[in-house]
Design a protein around this motif. Sequence first.
Motif, mmCIF file in Angstrom:
data_model
loop_
_atom_site.group_PDB
_atom_site.id
_atom_site.type_symbol
_atom_site.label_atom_id
_atom_site.label_comp_id
_atom_site.label_asym_id
_atom_site.label_seq_id
_atom_site.Cartn_x
_atom_site.Cartn_y
_atom_site.Cartn_z
ATOM 1 N N SER A 194 3.643 -1.551 -11.851
ATOM 2 C CA SER A 194 4.069 -0.262 -12.411
ATOM 3 C C SER A 194 4.547 -0.414 -13.852
ATOM 4 O O SER A 194 4.212 0.400 -14.718
ATOM 5 C CB SER A 194 5.195 0.337 -11.574
ATOM 6 O OG SER A 194 4.753 0.581 -10.271
ATOM 7 N N VAL A 195 5.311 -1.453 -14.119
ATOM 8 C CA VAL A 195 5.786 -1.694 -15.484
ATOM 9 C C VAL A 195 4.608 -1.975 -16.407
ATOM 10 O O VAL A 195 4.549 -1.462 -17.533
ATOM 11 C CB VAL A 195 6.805 -2.853 -15.504
ATOM 12 C CG1 VAL A 195 7.107 -3.311 -16.924
ATOM 13 C CG2 VAL A 195 8.082 -2.447 -14.800
ATOM 14 N N TYR A 196 3.640 -2.757 -15.939
ATOM 15 C CA TYR A 196 2.458 -3.051 -16.746
ATOM 16 C C TYR A 196 1.672 -1.777 -17.056
ATOM 17 O O TYR A 196 1.246 -1.563 -18.197
ATOM 18 C CB TYR A 196 1.569 -4.064 -16.029
ATOM 19 C CG TYR A 196 0.268 -4.303 -16.743
ATOM 20 C CD1 TYR A 196 0.216 -5.099 -17.876
ATOM 21 C CD2 TYR A 196 -0.915 -3.717 -16.299
ATOM 22 C CE1 TYR A 196 -0.969 -5.312 -18.552
ATOM 23 C CE2 TYR A 196 -2.102 -3.917 -16.956
ATOM 24 C CZ TYR A 196 -2.126 -4.716 -18.083
ATOM 25 O OH TYR A 196 -3.304 -4.919 -18.744
ATOM 26 N N LEU A 197 1.464 -0.933 -16.052
ATOM 27 C CA LEU A 197 0.719 0.311 -16.268
ATOM 28 C C LEU A 197 1.452 1.249 -17.227
ATOM 29 O O LEU A 197 0.819 1.856 -18.098
ATOM 30 C CB LEU A 197 0.464 1.017 -14.937
ATOM 31 C CG LEU A 197 -0.579 0.367 -14.042
ATOM 32 C CD1 LEU A 197 -0.632 1.080 -12.696
ATOM 33 C CD2 LEU A 197 -1.933 0.386 -14.699
ATOM 34 N N LEU A 198 2.758 1.367 -17.074
ATOM 35 C CA LEU A 198 3.522 2.210 -17.985
ATOM 36 C C LEU A 198 3.462 1.684 -19.424
ATOM 37 O O LEU A 198 3.320 2.462 -20.370
ATOM 38 C CB LEU A 198 4.970 2.316 -17.518
ATOM 39 C CG LEU A 198 5.202 3.170 -16.273
ATOM 40 C CD1 LEU A 198 6.658 3.046 -15.817
ATOM 41 C CD2 LEU A 198 4.844 4.608 -16.536
ATOM 42 N N ALA A 199 3.548 0.378 -19.585
ATOM 43 C CA ALA A 199 3.495 -0.212 -20.923
ATOM 44 C C ALA A 199 2.109 -0.038 -21.540
ATOM 45 O O ALA A 199 1.987 0.265 -22.737
ATOM 46 C CB ALA A 199 3.862 -1.696 -20.866
ATOM 47 N N LEU A 204 9.279 -5.614 1.612
ATOM 48 C CA LEU A 204 10.117 -6.275 0.622
ATOM 49 C C LEU A 204 9.395 -7.440 -0.041
ATOM 50 O O LEU A 204 9.713 -7.799 -1.172
ATOM 51 C CB LEU A 204 11.421 -6.742 1.264
ATOM 52 C CG LEU A 204 12.373 -5.626 1.676
ATOM 53 C CD1 LEU A 204 13.588 -6.191 2.407
ATOM 54 C CD2 LEU A 204 12.812 -4.825 0.472
ATOM 55 N N SER A 205 8.415 -8.026 0.614
ATOM 56 C CA SER A 205 7.632 -9.100 0.001
ATOM 57 C C SER A 205 6.659 -8.560 -1.037
ATOM 58 O O SER A 205 6.394 -9.211 -2.044
ATOM 59 C CB SER A 205 6.849 -9.863 1.073
ATOM 60 O OG SER A 205 7.730 -10.477 1.983
ATOM 61 N N VAL A 206 6.136 -7.372 -0.814
ATOM 62 C CA VAL A 206 5.161 -6.764 -1.725
ATOM 63 C C VAL A 206 5.842 -6.009 -2.867
ATOM 64 O O VAL A 206 5.252 -5.823 -3.935
ATOM 65 C CB VAL A 206 4.222 -5.833 -0.919
ATOM 66 C CG1 VAL A 206 3.306 -5.040 -1.811
ATOM 67 C CG2 VAL A 206 3.412 -6.646 0.076
ATOM 68 N N LEU A 207 7.072 -5.603 -2.667
ATOM 69 C CA LEU A 207 7.775 -4.764 -3.632
ATOM 70 C C LEU A 207 7.850 -5.347 -5.046
ATOM 71 O O LEU A 207 7.598 -4.615 -6.014
ATOM 72 C CB LEU A 207 9.172 -4.432 -3.105
ATOM 73 C CG LEU A 207 9.948 -3.365 -3.833
ATOM 74 C CD1 LEU A 207 9.194 -2.035 -3.793
ATOM 75 C CD2 LEU A 207 11.317 -3.209 -3.214
ATOM 76 N N PRO A 208 8.142 -6.623 -5.259
ATOM 77 C CA PRO A 208 8.177 -7.146 -6.633
ATOM 78 C C PRO A 208 6.833 -7.022 -7.352
ATOM 79 O O PRO A 208 6.793 -6.734 -8.556
ATOM 80 C CB PRO A 208 8.570 -8.610 -6.465
ATOM 81 C CG PRO A 208 9.252 -8.675 -5.153
ATOM 82 C CD PRO A 208 8.617 -7.624 -4.298
ATOM 83 N N PHE A 209 5.744 -7.220 -6.638
ATOM 84 C CA PHE A 209 4.417 -7.096 -7.254
ATOM 85 C C PHE A 209 4.123 -5.639 -7.622
ATOM 86 O O PHE A 209 3.526 -5.363 -8.654
ATOM 87 C CB PHE A 209 3.339 -7.635 -6.316
ATOM 88 C CG PHE A 209 3.512 -9.098 -6.010
ATOM 89 C CD1 PHE A 209 3.257 -10.055 -6.973
ATOM 90 C CD2 PHE A 209 3.950 -9.503 -4.763
ATOM 91 C CE1 PHE A 209 3.418 -11.396 -6.700
ATOM 92 C CE2 PHE A 209 4.121 -10.840 -4.478
ATOM 93 C CZ PHE A 209 3.860 -11.791 -5.448
#
Length: 85
Positions: A51-56, A41-46
Amino acid sequence: MVRFAAVAAPLLPGIAGACPNCYGSSEGSVLQMYYWSTALLSVLPFAIAASVYLLASRARQRATTDESGQHASALSTTGKPSPTA
């Protein structure tokens, strides 16, 4: 309702004995899974942000590439490929 909460409040510590934060009453495997879930859960936000950056960035790259597979910056203003050096 307030009276029920006042009566139930002293009984809650007995229920909380099963939580993973009560280290004295938990086994080693339970604590290990608790630590792993906390790390995940600590790593999940990163991971979500990456993932959002790669998709964008992929969407932006597809938007700048035309149908013929050439990059849009390689085209001149007339739409024809620019001469290569």
